[in-house]
Each structure stands twice: as C-alpha cells, then as structure tokens.
Design a protein around this motif. Structure first.
Motif, short mmCIF file in Angstrom:
data_model
loop_
_atom_site.label_atom_id
_atom_site.label_comp_id
_atom_site.label_asym_id
_atom_site.label_seq_id
_atom_site.Cartn_x
_atom_site.Cartn_y
_atom_site.Cartn_z
N LYS A 66 0.83 -1.21 0.00
CA LYS A 66 0.00 0.00 0.00
C LYS A 66 0.86 1.26 0.00
N ARG A 67 1.97 1.21 0.74
CA ARG A 67 2.87 2.36 0.79
C ARG A 67 3.43 2.67 -0.60
N LYS A 68 3.78 1.63 -1.32
CA LYS A 68 4.30 1.81 -2.67
C LYS A 68 3.22 2.30 -3.63
N ARG A 69 2.02 1.77 -3.50
CA ARG A 69 0.94 2.12 -4.41
C ARG A 69 0.55 3.59 -4.32
N ILE A 70 0.55 4.13 -3.10
CA ILE A 70 0.18 5.54 -2.96
C ILE A 70 1.39 6.46 -3.09
N ARG A 71 2.59 5.85 -3.29
CA ARG A 71 3.83 6.62 -3.44
C ARG A 71 4.08 7.50 -2.22
N PHE A 72 4.05 6.86 -1.09
CA PHE A 72 4.29 7.54 0.18
C PHE A 72 5.76 7.94 0.24
N SER A 73 6.02 9.24 0.39
CA SER A 73 7.40 9.73 0.45
C SER A 73 7.47 11.01 1.28
N HIS A 74 8.67 11.40 1.61
CA HIS A 74 8.89 12.57 2.46
C HIS A 74 9.36 13.77 1.64
N PRO A 75 9.09 15.00 2.15
CA PRO A 75 8.38 15.31 3.39
C PRO A 75 6.88 15.07 3.23
N ILE A 76 6.24 14.75 4.36
CA ILE A 76 4.80 14.50 4.34
C ILE A 76 4.24 14.77 5.73
#
Length: 217
Positions: free
Chosen positions: A53-63
């Motif tokens: 899920k983290r990869k699918r939503i492209r979770f990255s910093h800063p956030i």
C-alpha cells in the motif's frame, strides 16, 4: 477506589524515571511507545500488505499526517472542521520551506469519513493528498468497522501516520494517542512532531481519575 483508577495517571516506573527524564520531554509517551512497538510487531503477511500500500500511494517525504475523526466523534469531543487541521499543515510547510526550499506539499489523510477526502482534494488543490480510501469506507459504518479487513486498514493508517514528519490530530482519539506514542520510537522525541487541536497527550479517563483523586485528599 476502583483499582483501575490507580493506573490512570501518567507515570513511569521509578527505576527508569531518572534515566528517561534526563533525555526525553515525554517519558510516559516514550515508554508506552516501546511496549506498543513490541505488541504491534507485524507478521509477514501484514508487513507485505502495508509495504504494498505504501508503494501504491507513493508515500514519500516530506509529508504531514492528518487524522480527521468523524462518525461518533461528536458524542465525546468537540467537532473540528477540516480547515483547522490544514491551517497547521500550512504552517508546518511554510516553516519547512524556509529551511529547505520549495517542496511538493504532501498530506497523508486518514479518516473514517469518505467525504472528508473528497472535500480535502477539492478545497486544497495545492496539496497532494495520499490516503487509503478503503480505510474510510470500512470505518464509516458499524457494520464493517469491526471486520478483519477494516482492522488491517486501520493498522495501515496508524503505521503511515507514525511515519509522517509531522501529524495534526485530536488527542481525544485513541488513534492520535497511539500515533504519538509510536512516533516516540521512530523519532525518539516526538512532541515537536505532532499537534493536537484540543487537549494534550494523556491516558484515557485521566480527567475522571483527577476528580476522584481530589475528592479523596
């Protein structure tokens, strides 16, 4: 006196008090966080689910993480509008950009109300919202809120909120307090990385304990 009341004040064991208070601004939050990280350690299947899920939503910093609780919220705490949360998000990014230059303003939005996600995207087009829409859908009604699928998505929200650089939430929510405690482990000292729109961090039923304590003095 109810024995449960003895454990409601924010306290830590005497044998670690001096060591922790020397280096941490919220020793109780840090200590609970250590237990929670152990208790919530993930099996391979859950870890793969969260990583995917983290990869699918492209979770990255800063956030910046935002947790907006709705549904039964009005029964126990004051209602807060979306702009109250986003005001703090904007302030954090303004400060961050003064030090690091312009960045994409990402927000991880966790909520139990699907309409909050739609409103956020419409009202704040200059922000990039990351979210797990299924989490909001499953948590919205009691029929699905306590299902296993809903639990997995709740864990996902908690995990990703705790990984954010800054979080805006309400400490009357168990989710907000849990995220705060977990952030102490990830960032060591987390009070400057989270802001509550209402009260500060405390254990559940702390107010009731204080009233009982004052009556018995």
């Amino acid at each position: 006196m109810n024995l449960r009341s003895l454990y409601l004040p924010i306290v830590i064991p005497d044998d670690v008090t001096k060591k922790i208070t020397r280096v941490h601004s919220n020793p109780a939050g840090w200590l609970v966080g250590q237990f929670l990280v152990y208790l919530t350690r993930q099996k391979n299947t859950l870890k793969r689910f969260i990583d995917d899920k983290r990869k699918r939503i492209r979770f990255s910093h800063p956030i910046v993480g935002v947790h907006v609780r709705r549904t039964d919220k009005r029964k126990e705490a004051k209602y807060h509008f979306l702009h109250e949360y986003m005001s703090h998000v904007g302030t954090w990014y303004d400060s961050y950009e003064k030090r690091h230059g312009k960045v994409k303003r990402r927000v991880y939005l966790a909520t139990d109300e699907p309409m909050v996600i739609r409103k956020a995207k419409e009202s704040y087009p200059n922000y990039t919202f990351k979210y797990n829409f299924d989490s909001a859908v499953f948590a919205h009604t009691l029929k699905t809120r306590y299902s296993e699928r809903s639990l997995h998505r709740l864990i996902l929200d908690i995990q990703l909120l705790a990984e954010c650089d800054f979080v805006v939430c309400t400490m009357t929510s168990n989710i907000c307090r849990l995220v705060f405690e977990l952030m102490h482990v990830r960032y060591w000292d987390a009070p400057d990385r989270i802001i509550s729109l209402e009260r500060d961090f405390r254990f559940p039923f702390y107010k009731q304990w204080r009233m009982l304590f004052n009556k018995t003095r």
